[in-house]
Enzyme design. Structure first.
Site, PDB file in Angstrom:
ATOM      1  N   PRO A   1       1.096  10.483  -9.326  1.00 19.65           N
ATOM      2  CG  PRO A   1       2.021  12.419 -10.210  1.00 19.65           C
ATOM      3  CD  PRO A   1       2.255  11.349  -9.193  1.00 19.65           C
ATOM      4  CD  GLU A   2      -2.548   5.524 -10.047  1.00 18.07           C
ATOM      5  OE1 GLU A   2      -3.310   4.825 -10.737  1.00 18.07           O
ATOM      6  OE2 GLU A   2      -2.538   5.490  -8.800  1.00 18.07           O
TER       7      GLU A   2
END
Ligand SMILES: [Zn+2]
Length: 278
Positions: free
Chosen positions: A2-3
């Site tokens: 996840p960014e």
């Protein structure tokens, strides 16, 4: 992993659910005692004042001066549905159903801890985090100056979170492709004009990815259990072996700073000034 777009999507789904609720109990389940889950039990009895984000961190200010800090790591998922495996944390909440927030994390790079509000001494990455990409203070001039001061290639620098917060492997590869910069290019060799274009490309890509609720490569799910829809928009990331959407040259994958790195060898030419090959 996840960014920013994935974490922002999670934040937007958590905010209306959690804000104003009191945490009745905060329990580690299959999670070790230690710094990654420090002081978690202290959240019990505190009201959640909001759900904020800095870079890839979720920050939940609490009513007695503490802050719940959550990082999804590589595989973290927050959900009202109880997972059958890899459950790390369970937060029991006041108010109507759903009354439990579950934190699942298969690969254990995530964290969920309580600190005094704003005291990130135990979280060096958060403490040293660069500006938010959407913050008006993150200007071309600020970015150009950061690159000019930096050492080493551009991609690991952007992944470090120090120059700008929230970018990870997927969106760095996409942004560098967008402006035709080879990921190995030395940061301090990037011209001010290229830097300005890179800053704008990164912001535009992050905005579009948020609109699509992020990218699901494998584990990432939104709080509501959906996959992210940006995968179909990716032009180089995970596209090695496919033709470049601009010039049809085959997209290549190399390892740079221990991360798989995708680029078009024609659109992103090898930088002229470079150190010895690794
Ligand atoms: Zn190309």
């Amino acid at each position: 992993m996840p960014e920013l777009p994935e974490v922002e999507t999670v934040r937007r789904e958590l905010e209306p659910w959690l804000t104003g609720r009191t945490i009745r109990t905060a329990s580690r389940v299959l999670a070790p005692a230690g710094p990654k889950y420090a002081n978690l039990e202290r959240a019990a009895g505190q009201r959640i004042l909001g759900v904020e984000r800095r870079g890839k961190f979720l920050l939940l200010p609490l009513s007695k001066g503490d802050e719940l800090v959550l990082h999804l790591g590589m595989t973290g998922i927050l959900s009202p549905e109880k997972p059958s495996i890899h459950l790390r944390v369970e937060l029991a909440l006041s108010g109507p159903a759903p009354k439990t927030l579950y934190f699942k994390d298969a690969r254990r790079f995530g964290r969920c801890l309580v600190v005094r509000a704003g005291d990130y001494a135990s979280l060096p990455t958060l403490q040293a985090l660069g500006p938010e990409p959407f913050d008006p203070a993150f200007t071309d001039a600020v970015f150009v100056a950061s690159l000019a001061r930096a050492r080493g290639p551009i991609k690991p620098l952007l992944l470090s979170q120090r120059v700008v917060a929230g970018l990870g492997n997927i969106y760095v590869d996409e942004a560098l492709f967008d402006v035709g910069i080879h990921p190995r290019s030395l940061a301090n060799g990037i011209t001010p004009d290229q830097a300005a274009r890179l800053r704008r490309a990164a912001i535009a890509i992050l905005e579009r990815a948020i609109e699509h609720r992020g990218t699901t490569i494998s584990d990432y799910r939104t709080v509501n259990g959906n996959v992210g829809g940006y995968g179909a928009e990716l032009r180089v990331y995970a596209n090695d072996g496919n033709p470049c959407p601009t010039c049809s040259t085959t997209i290549e994958k190399i390892v740079l700073g221990q991360r798989g790195t995708h680029f078009c060898p024609r659109c992103q030419p090898v930088p002229r000034k470079r150190r010895a090959r690794r």
